[in-house]
Scaffold this motif. Structure first.
Motif, PDB file in Angstrom:
ATOM      1  N   THR A  35       0.844  -1.189   0.000  1.00 16.23           N
ATOM      2  CA  THR A  35       0.000   0.000   0.000  1.00 16.23           C
ATOM      3  C   THR A  35       0.880   1.240   0.000  1.00 16.23           C
ATOM      4  N   VAL A  36       0.588   2.162  -0.891  1.00 17.09           N
ATOM      5  CA  VAL A  36       1.331   3.418  -0.979  1.00 17.09           C
ATOM      6  C   VAL A  36       0.374   4.574  -0.735  1.00 17.09           C
ATOM      7  N   VAL A  37       0.740   5.428   0.209  1.00 18.03           N
ATOM      8  CA  VAL A  37      -0.050   6.621   0.504  1.00 18.03           C
ATOM      9  C   VAL A  37       0.715   7.848   0.030  1.00 18.03           C
ATOM     10  N   MET A  38       0.026   8.706  -0.694  1.00 18.84           N
ATOM     11  CA  MET A  38       0.564  10.025  -1.040  1.00 18.84           C
ATOM     12  C   MET A  38      -0.519  11.044  -0.725  1.00 18.84           C
ATOM     13  N   ALA A  39      -0.276  11.852   0.278  1.00 19.52           N
ATOM     14  CA  ALA A  39      -1.272  12.821   0.726  1.00 19.52           C
ATOM     15  C   ALA A  39      -0.626  14.185   0.901  1.00 19.52           C
ATOM     16  N   GLY A  40      -1.341  15.203   0.456  1.00 22.36           N
ATOM     17  CA  GLY A  40      -0.867  16.564   0.678  1.00 22.36           C
ATOM     18  C   GLY A  40       0.111  17.079  -0.345  1.00 22.36           C
ATOM     19  N   MET A  41       0.244  16.408  -1.480  1.00 19.27           N
ATOM     20  CA  MET A  41       1.104  16.906  -2.563  1.00 19.27           C
ATOM     21  C   MET A  41       0.255  17.105  -3.813  1.00 19.27           C
ATOM     22  N   GLY A  42       0.811  17.800  -4.782  1.00 18.44           N
ATOM     23  CA  GLY A  42       0.068  18.091  -5.998  1.00 18.44           C
ATOM     24  C   GLY A  42      -0.155  16.860  -6.863  1.00 18.44           C
ATOM     25  N   GLY A  43      -1.235  16.874  -7.630  1.00 17.45           N
ATOM     26  CA  GLY A  43      -1.542  15.758  -8.521  1.00 17.45           C
ATOM     27  C   GLY A  43      -0.455  15.509  -9.545  1.00 17.45           C
ATOM     28  N   GLU A  44       0.161  16.575 -10.051  1.00 17.59           N
ATOM     29  CA  GLU A  44       1.233  16.408 -11.049  1.00 17.59           C
ATOM     30  C   GLU A  44       2.437  15.707 -10.425  1.00 17.59           C
ATOM     31  N   THR A  45       2.734  16.024  -9.174  1.00 16.35           N
ATOM     32  CA  THR A  45       3.843  15.354  -8.483  1.00 16.35           C
ATOM     33  C   THR A  45       3.545  13.868  -8.329  1.00 16.35           C
ATOM     34  N   MET A  46       2.304  13.544  -7.994  1.00 10.16           N
ATOM     35  CA  MET A  46       1.919  12.138  -7.875  1.00 10.16           C
ATOM     36  C   MET A  46       2.091  11.401  -9.191  1.00 10.16           C
ATOM     37  N   MET A  47       1.689  12.030 -10.285  1.00 12.62           N
ATOM     38  CA  MET A  47       1.842  11.409 -11.603  1.00 12.62           C
ATOM     39  C   MET A  47       3.307  11.127 -11.906  1.00 12.62           C
ATOM     40  N   THR A  48       4.168  12.088 -11.604  1.00 17.79           N
ATOM     41  CA  THR A  48       5.603  11.925 -11.852  1.00 17.79           C
ATOM     42  C   THR A  48       6.163  10.772 -11.031  1.00 17.79           C
ATOM     43  N   ILE A  49       5.775  10.704  -9.766  1.00 23.00           N
ATOM     44  CA  ILE A  49       6.256   9.639  -8.875  1.00 23.00           C
ATOM     45  C   ILE A  49       5.806   8.269  -9.375  1.00 23.00           C
ATOM     46  N   LEU A  50       4.540   8.148  -9.717  1.00 24.54           N
ATOM     47  CA  LEU A  50       4.013   6.856 -10.172  1.00 24.54           C
ATOM     48  C   LEU A  50       4.589   6.458 -11.529  1.00 24.54           C
ATOM     49  N   ASP A  51       4.845   7.440 -12.379  1.00 21.93           N
ATOM     50  CA  ASP A  51       5.422   7.144 -13.694  1.00 21.93           C
ATOM     51  C   ASP A  51       6.820   6.545 -13.555  1.00 21.93           C
ATOM     52  N   ARG A  52       7.520   6.917 -12.493  1.00 19.63           N
ATOM     53  CA  ARG A  52       8.868   6.379 -12.246  1.00 19.63           C
ATOM     54  C   ARG A  52       8.817   5.060 -11.488  1.00 19.63           C
ATOM     55  N   ALA A  53       7.613   4.631 -11.090  1.00 20.40           N
ATOM     56  CA  ALA A  53       7.486   3.395 -10.305  1.00 20.40           C
ATOM     57  C   ALA A  53       6.438   2.486 -10.933  1.00 20.40           C
ATOM     58  N   PRO A  54       6.713   1.948 -12.129  1.00 18.79           N
ATOM     59  CA  PRO A  54       5.735   1.083 -12.800  1.00 18.79           C
ATOM     60  C   PRO A  54       5.387  -0.172 -12.013  1.00 18.79           C
ATOM     61  N   TRP A  55       6.202  -0.528 -11.035  1.00 17.25           N
ATOM     62  CA  TRP A  55       5.916  -1.712 -10.221  1.00 17.25           C
ATOM     63  C   TRP A  55       4.603  -1.568  -9.449  1.00 17.25           C
ATOM     64  N   THR A  56       4.191  -0.333  -9.170  1.00 18.48           N
ATOM     65  CA  THR A  56       2.922  -0.152  -8.454  1.00 18.48           C
ATOM     66  C   THR A  56       1.749  -0.660  -9.288  1.00 18.48           C
ATOM     67  N   LEU A  57       1.886  -0.552 -10.607  1.00 17.41           N
ATOM     68  CA  LEU A  57       0.843  -1.069 -11.494  1.00 17.41           C
ATOM     69  C   LEU A  57       1.011  -2.574 -11.687  1.00 17.41           C
ATOM     70  N   GLN A  58       2.251  -2.991 -11.881  1.00 22.76           N
ATOM     71  CA  GLN A  58       2.522  -4.399 -12.182  1.00 22.76           C
ATOM     72  C   GLN A  58       2.103  -5.323 -11.043  1.00 22.76           C
ATOM     73  N   GLN A  59       2.319  -4.906  -9.802  1.00 17.90           N
ATOM     74  CA  GLN A  59       1.993  -5.787  -8.677  1.00 17.90           C
ATOM     75  C   GLN A  59       0.656  -5.428  -8.024  1.00 17.90           C
ATOM     76  N   GLY A  60      -0.078  -4.510  -8.628  1.00 16.62           N
ATOM     77  CA  GLY A  60      -1.408  -4.180  -8.119  1.00 16.62           C
ATOM     78  C   GLY A  60      -1.394  -3.505  -6.767  1.00 16.62           C
ATOM     79  N   THR A  61      -0.409  -2.656  -6.536  1.00 13.68           N
ATOM     80  CA  THR A  61      -0.292  -1.940  -5.265  1.00 13.68           C
ATOM     81  C   THR A  61      -1.530  -1.076  -5.012  1.00 13.68           C
ATOM     82  N   HIS A  62      -1.979  -1.080  -3.784  1.00 14.34           N
ATOM     83  CA  HIS A  62      -3.092  -0.219  -3.385  1.00 14.34           C
ATOM     84  C   HIS A  62      -2.558   1.194  -3.191  1.00 14.34           C
ATOM     85  N   LEU A  63      -3.109   2.144  -3.929  1.00  9.08           N
ATOM     86  CA  LEU A  63      -2.711   3.543  -3.826  1.00  9.08           C
ATOM     87  C   LEU A  63      -3.807   4.328  -3.123  1.00  9.08           C
TER      88      LEU A  63
END
Length: 232
Positions: free
Chosen positions: A85-113
């Motif tokens: 499970t990954v929590v991202m709270a209190g940051m901008g949506g664009e920052t979240m997109m950048t972080i997730l784009d650099r971490a494709p494993w969150t999609l591959q392993q079905g991580t709960h965001l």
């Protein structure tokens, strides 16, 4: 814990292994461990100062042995095998997109965001949908006079097409009859009207953005009509 962080914590499943990205004072991972929701957690921040503050918070509550403190730019230094499970709270949506784009494993392993964006909610919702993530649940929370949106996201099939309005007020909020939705829609309506006035008065208006904002406003007004019926 603020009301905003309590709403975020409510989406964390019992026994989850959580990484709180941009942990700041570490209130969320400390609360999750102290309350027994998690047996262990990761507190990560890109800056040493906030991470040191998180360490002090954990020490004060006697849970520092159950929390790993990692200096990390987003998810760059997080071991995918150690979190579900990954929590991202209190940051901008664009920052979240950048972080997730650099971490494709969150999609591959079905991580709960669990995401609570401070801005660019529409861009984030669209990006998640296009990238293969699906918003499975959402809620609104009022904290210090502001209304925040919290999203529960996993890998999943698209529910598109999203309307311009649904990128800000996901249909899940309507289906759940979120009690804060009428107030949130009023806020979105006022904001859209202000943006539209500004675009209409511009010397060279952005026609595409003006059209998008008008469509969003139309959608917000329709949603508001439906929420008005809840009280009748």
């Amino acid at each position: 814990m603020s009301e905003r962080l309590k709403a975020v914590a409510a989406f964390v499943e019992q026994g989850a292994s959580v990484a709180d990205i941009g942990t700041d004072h570490g209130f969320l991972p400390v609360w999750l461990v102290k309350s027994g929701v998690c047996t262990q957690a990761v507190a990560a921040d890109v800056r040493p100062g906030p991470l040191a503050s998180a360490v002090r918070t954990a020490q004060a509550w006697g849970v520092s042995e159950q929390i790993r403190f990692i200096l990390s730019d987003g998810l760059d230094q997080i071991d995918p095998q150690c979190v579900d499970t990954v929590v991202m709270a209190g940051m901008g949506g664009e920052t979240m997109m950048t972080i997730l784009d650099r971490a494709p494993w969150t999609l591959q392993q079905g991580t709960h965001l669990i995401l609570q964006p401070q801005s660019k909610l529409d861009s984030l919702a669209n990006w998640l949908d296009c990238a293969g993530y699906a918003i499975g649940d959402a809620c609104l929370v009022r904290d210090a006079g502001r209304i925040y949106v919290v999203l529960s996201v996993r890998r999943g099939a698209s529910r598109a097409p999203f309307s311009c309005a649904q990128m800000y007020a996901d249909r899940i909020l309507m289906e759940k009859r979120d009690p804060l939705l009428p107030d949130y829609l009023e806020l979105l309506i006022r904001r859209a009207r202000k943006v539209i006035r500004g675009l209409e008065q511009a010397a060279a208006p952005d026609v595409l953005e003006l059209t998008r904002q008008r469509l969003a406003l139309e959608g917000f007004l329709k949603m508001k009509e439906e929420t008005n019926a809840w009280c009748r």
